[in-house]
Design an enzyme around this catalytic site. Structure first.
Site, PDB file in Angstrom:
ATOM      1  N   GLN A  85       0.862  -1.197   0.000  1.00  0.00           N
ATOM      2  CA  GLN A  85       0.000   0.000   0.000  1.00  0.00           C
ATOM      3  C   GLN A  85       0.892   1.240   0.000  1.00  0.00           C
ATOM      4  O   GLN A  85       1.572   1.523   0.988  1.00  0.00           O
ATOM      5  CB  GLN A  85      -0.852  -0.031   1.268  1.00  0.00           C
ATOM      6  CG  GLN A  85      -1.752   1.150   1.469  1.00  0.00           C
ATOM      7  CD  GLN A  85      -2.199   1.260   2.928  1.00  0.00           C
ATOM      8  OE1 GLN A  85      -1.582   0.693   3.819  1.00  0.00           O
ATOM      9  NE2 GLN A  85      -3.255   1.998   3.166  1.00  0.00           N
ATOM     10  N   SER A 142       1.295   6.621   2.414  1.00  0.00           N
ATOM     11  CA  SER A 142       1.962   7.628   3.258  1.00  0.00           C
ATOM     12  C   SER A 142       3.177   8.227   2.577  1.00  0.00           C
ATOM     13  O   SER A 142       3.880   7.556   1.830  1.00  0.00           O
ATOM     14  CB  SER A 142       2.419   7.000   4.575  1.00  0.00           C
ATOM     15  OG  SER A 142       1.347   6.396   5.227  1.00  0.00           O
ATOM     16  N   SER A 150       4.927  -1.005   4.040  1.00  0.00           N
ATOM     17  CA  SER A 150       5.172  -2.354   4.562  1.00  0.00           C
ATOM     18  C   SER A 150       5.295  -3.339   3.402  1.00  0.00           C
ATOM     19  O   SER A 150       4.455  -3.345   2.506  1.00  0.00           O
ATOM     20  CB  SER A 150       4.024  -2.810   5.463  1.00  0.00           C
ATOM     21  OG  SER A 150       3.820  -1.891   6.497  1.00  0.00           O
ATOM     22  N   GLU A 184      -8.863  -1.279   5.698  1.00  0.00           N
ATOM     23  CA  GLU A 184      -7.622  -1.427   6.465  1.00  0.00           C
ATOM     24  C   GLU A 184      -7.947  -1.520   7.959  1.00  0.00           C
ATOM     25  O   GLU A 184      -7.400  -2.336   8.682  1.00  0.00           O
ATOM     26  CB  GLU A 184      -6.697  -0.231   6.213  1.00  0.00           C
ATOM     27  CG  GLU A 184      -5.425  -0.298   7.041  1.00  0.00           C
ATOM     28  CD  GLU A 184      -4.388   0.750   6.649  1.00  0.00           C
ATOM     29  OE1 GLU A 184      -4.767   1.768   6.057  1.00  0.00           O
ATOM     30  OE2 GLU A 184      -3.209   0.537   6.966  1.00  0.00           O
ATOM     31  N   GLU A 195      -5.114   9.126  17.900  1.00  0.00           N
ATOM     32  CA  GLU A 195      -5.751  10.464  17.910  1.00  0.00           C
ATOM     33  C   GLU A 195      -6.682  10.625  16.707  1.00  0.00           C
ATOM     34  O   GLU A 195      -7.783  11.161  16.818  1.00  0.00           O
ATOM     35  CB  GLU A 195      -4.683  11.578  17.882  1.00  0.00           C
ATOM     36  CG  GLU A 195      -3.880  11.735  19.158  1.00  0.00           C
ATOM     37  CD  GLU A 195      -2.795  10.679  19.314  1.00  0.00           C
ATOM     38  OE1 GLU A 195      -2.488   9.969  18.322  1.00  0.00           O
ATOM     39  OE2 GLU A 195      -2.260  10.540  20.429  1.00  0.00           O
TER      40      GLU A 195
HETATM   41  C1  LIG Z   1       4.039  -0.493  11.434  1.00  0.00           C
HETATM   42  C2  LIG Z   1       3.596   0.502  10.405  1.00  0.00           C
HETATM   43  C3  LIG Z   1       3.286   0.071   9.125  1.00  0.00           C
HETATM   44  C4  LIG Z   1       2.866   1.002   8.171  1.00  0.00           C
HETATM   45  N1  LIG Z   1       2.603   0.543   6.904  1.00  0.00           N
HETATM   46  C5  LIG Z   1       2.216   1.427   5.965  1.00  0.00           C
HETATM   47  C6  LIG Z   1       1.990   0.982   4.623  1.00  0.00           C
HETATM   48  O1  LIG Z   1       2.129  -0.192   4.297  1.00  0.00           O
HETATM   49  N2  LIG Z   1       1.639   1.895   3.694  1.00  0.00           N
HETATM   50  C7  LIG Z   1       1.469   3.217   3.997  1.00  0.00           C
HETATM   51  O2  LIG Z   1       1.105   3.975   3.110  1.00  0.00           O
HETATM   52  N3  LIG Z   1       1.699   3.683   5.252  1.00  0.00           N
HETATM   53  C8  LIG Z   1       2.078   2.804   6.237  1.00  0.00           C
HETATM   54  N4  LIG Z   1       2.328   3.256   7.506  1.00  0.00           N
HETATM   55  C9  LIG Z   1       2.245   4.695   7.788  1.00  0.00           C
HETATM   56  C10 LIG Z   1       1.066   5.094   8.647  1.00  0.00           C
HETATM   57  O3  LIG Z   1      -0.136   5.044   7.912  1.00  0.00           O
HETATM   58  C11 LIG Z   1       1.374   6.511   9.177  1.00  0.00           C
HETATM   59  O4  LIG Z   1       2.511   6.401  10.004  1.00  0.00           O
HETATM   60  C12 LIG Z   1       0.217   7.056   9.975  1.00  0.00           C
HETATM   61  O5  LIG Z   1      -0.877   7.349   9.145  1.00  0.00           O
HETATM   62  C13 LIG Z   1       0.627   8.349  10.740  1.00  0.00           C
HETATM   63  O6  LIG Z   1       1.220   9.273   9.891  1.00  0.00           O
HETATM   64  P1  LIG Z   1       2.630   9.934  10.237  1.00  0.00           P
HETATM   65  O7  LIG Z   1       3.588   8.837  10.611  1.00  0.00           O
HETATM   66  O8  LIG Z   1       2.994  10.823   9.103  1.00  0.00           O
HETATM   67  O9  LIG Z   1       2.384  10.791  11.562  1.00  0.00           O
HETATM   68  P2  LIG Z   1       1.730  12.247  11.630  1.00  0.00           P
HETATM   69  O10 LIG Z   1       0.507  12.284  10.781  1.00  0.00           O
HETATM   70  O11 LIG Z   1       2.791  13.246  11.350  1.00  0.00           O
HETATM   71  O12 LIG Z   1       1.296  12.326  13.145  1.00  0.00           O
HETATM   72  C14 LIG Z   1       2.219  12.667  14.207  1.00  0.00           C
HETATM   73  C15 LIG Z   1       1.415  12.776  15.506  1.00  0.00           C
HETATM   74  O13 LIG Z   1       0.439  13.852  15.405  1.00  0.00           O
HETATM   75  C16 LIG Z   1      -0.870  13.360  15.701  1.00  0.00           C
HETATM   76  N5  LIG Z   1      -1.861  14.055  14.863  1.00  0.00           N
HETATM   77  C17 LIG Z   1      -1.786  14.273  13.527  1.00  0.00           C
HETATM   78  N6  LIG Z   1      -2.895  14.910  13.093  1.00  0.00           N
HETATM   79  C18 LIG Z   1      -3.709  15.087  14.171  1.00  0.00           C
HETATM   80  C19 LIG Z   1      -5.004  15.674  14.373  1.00  0.00           C
HETATM   81  N7  LIG Z   1      -5.698  16.201  13.350  1.00  0.00           N
HETATM   82  N8  LIG Z   1      -5.529  15.648  15.629  1.00  0.00           N
HETATM   83  C20 LIG Z   1      -4.838  15.095  16.671  1.00  0.00           C
HETATM   84  N9  LIG Z   1      -3.597  14.543  16.544  1.00  0.00           N
HETATM   85  C21 LIG Z   1      -3.045  14.520  15.317  1.00  0.00           C
HETATM   86  C22 LIG Z   1      -0.819  11.887  15.360  1.00  0.00           C
HETATM   87  O14 LIG Z   1      -1.811  11.154  16.085  1.00  0.00           O
HETATM   88  C23 LIG Z   1       0.604  11.514  15.806  1.00  0.00           C
HETATM   89  O15 LIG Z   1       0.647  11.261  17.201  1.00  0.00           O
HETATM   90  C24 LIG Z   1       2.747   2.377   8.485  1.00  0.00           C
HETATM   91  C25 LIG Z   1       3.063   2.806   9.792  1.00  0.00           C
HETATM   92  C26 LIG Z   1       3.473   1.885  10.733  1.00  0.00           C
HETATM   93  C27 LIG Z   1       3.794   2.371  12.123  1.00  0.00           C
END
Ligand SMILES: Cc1cc2nc3c(=O)[nH]c(=O)nc-3n(C[C@H](O)[C@H](O)[C@H](O)COP(=O)(O)OP(=O)(O)OC[C@H]3O[C@@H](n4cnc5c(N)ncnc54)[C@H](O)[C@@H]3O)c2cc1C
Length: 408
Positions: free
Chosen positions: A129, A132, A164, A247, A375
């Protein structure tokens, strides 16, 4: 609701059990799979998936013509209940079968469904997928990977992250920005692509557990034919939302130690000079986990009932993910503590039970982030289930290329 099996369900349950008892190993009876390298684990998982497929047990709820069994939602639950008593390979097919498959079923041509779905069900082809990006996770609609149409071919440039399984995947589902002058959610277009396409570069990211299960993926002038577009040009957000709902259902069931495992551990390990189960604060925690465990079970039944009425997974699926991710993290942390020195991190080949807590301990934090952080899920539940006022959206109604940013 009557939770007892109907005669047909009891017959199906027996059929499932008869097959599993011959073909799979009950939990706790072998020590091997925690010690496998990723390459060997992939081979074992593929061969198990092929066996399921050949015997009519793969992707139960999919239509037979695409490699499934045409099962009812309840039969799917029965399979899940019985299979959870066995030690089965997991982790390689969830994205394909849980997310890409349902999206292809809704948006791909008949010819594409017949070509891609059976090998996905059989475990021959793996999907990842590509959503991100470094600046677009929770705020997925802020993604910047560009797609430009020329004739009937799209050119893709940009970068994805946290993908992933990209390093062993054959295909991927991808969301791109096709119109930067449209509002944030309106200029997105969704595709699937061959991960071996020229211009796709996969770079692994090393994780705390020692593994490297997710990756950065770079696109440099990657070509995708227009017939691999899923949904209309500019309709990618709608298709992405369907994927995200699936998902949350797919990852809703965080695997790892649960109530029964931690209860057994507390019955045999000491804490402060006596069996942990005799400690009032431990009993308190166990009672909380039992409530969550039972609540999840019945919430899942509610979701399945909705599915059996033909409804698509709704925002309430977020409840299952948020509770199970937190429960896993608490149980794994507590299990490591109760094992005391025996819970100290060591190679996971050491002992099956320790490996289970250790992997839960390392993996739970990621589960609370992947597929929607706690969140974000709380926002979804408050806005879409409880009807509370919306979060502030300062970029609402503004063309994407006019949203102020430090990184254009
Ligand atoms: C084990 C693992 C596997 C993954 N696999 C995939 C994959 O296969 N494909 C893929 O596309 N992605 C994948 N991801 C990515 C995952 O979808 C993102 O990490 C996730 O959506 C969070 O985005 P970010 O890491 O950019 O954090 P951010 O969006 O930058 O968030 C940082 C912090 O801010 C908080 N925050 C952000 N916006 C708000 C809001 N509006 N209100 C309150 N709090 C908020 C969040 O809760 C978090 O604590 C994976 C992540 C992990 C950990």
């Amino acid at each position: 609701m009557d939770f007892n099996d109907s005669p047909e369900e009891a017959k199906f349950r027996k059929e499932v059990n008869d097959w599993l008892s011959i073909n799979a190993t009950p939990k706790g009876k072998s020590k091997d799979s925690a010690t496998l390298s990723e390459e060997d684990a992939l081979k074992v998982a593929k061969s198990w998936q092929t066996k399921l497929y050949d015997n009519g047990w793969a992707c139960l709820h999919w239509p037979k013509e695409y490699g499934g069994r045409d099962s009812t939602p309840i039969e799917r639950v029965i399979w899940g209940q019985e299979a959870s008593n066995y030690k089965l390979p997991a982790g390689f097919f969830e994205i394909g079968q849980g997310m890409a498959g349902p999206v292809l079923m809704m948006y791909a041509s008949e010819e594409q469904k017949k070509k891609y779905l059976p090998p996905m069900a059989k475990g021959e082809e793996i999907w990842c997928q590509l959503f991100s990006e470094p600046g677009a996770g929770s705020d997925l609609a802020g993604l910047k990977t560009k797609s430009v149409l020329d004739g009937d071919m799209w050119t893709i440039n940009g970068q994805k992250i946290w993908t992933s399984g990209a390093h062993y995947s054959d295909y991927g589902i991808l969301v791109t920005r096709s119109d930067p002058t449209a509002q944030k959610h309106k200029g997105l277009t969704y595709f699937f692509l061959d991960m071996k396409s020229p211009g796709v570069e996969v770079r692994p990211i090393k994780q705390i557990s020692g593994g490297a299960n997710f990756n950065e993926v770079y696109f440099t002038d990657v070509k995708i034919p227009d017939d691999q577009r899923l949904g209309g040009v500019g309709d990618g957000w709608k298709v992405a939302l369907t994927t995200l709902m699936n998902e949350r259902l797919a990852v809703g069931d965080a695997s790892g130690p649960d109530f029964n495992e931690i209860f057994n551990l507390a019955c045999k390990n000491d804490l402060n000079g006596d069996l942990a189960i005799k400690d009032g604060s431990v009993r308190d925690k166990l009672a909380d986990w039992y409530c969550q465990y039972s609540g999840l079970k019945y919430t899942k039944y509610r979701n399945i009932s909705a599915l059996s009425r033909g409804e698509t997974p709704g925002p309430q699926a977020s409840i299952t993910k948020i509770v199970s991710g937190n429960k896993l993290q608490e149980i794994a942390n507590f299990g490591m503590d109760v094992m005391d020195a025996a819970g100290i991190v060591r190679p996971d080949s050491f002992e099956e039970e320790q490996a289970m807590y250790q992997m839960g301990f390392f993996g739970a934090a990621g589960i609370r982030i992947a597929g929607g952080t706690d969140e974000i899920l709380r926002n979804i539940i408050s806005e879409q289930v409880l009807g509370l006022p919306q979060d502030m959206r300062a970029d609402k109604g503004i063309p994407f290329n006019k949203i102020p940013t430090s990184n254009k």
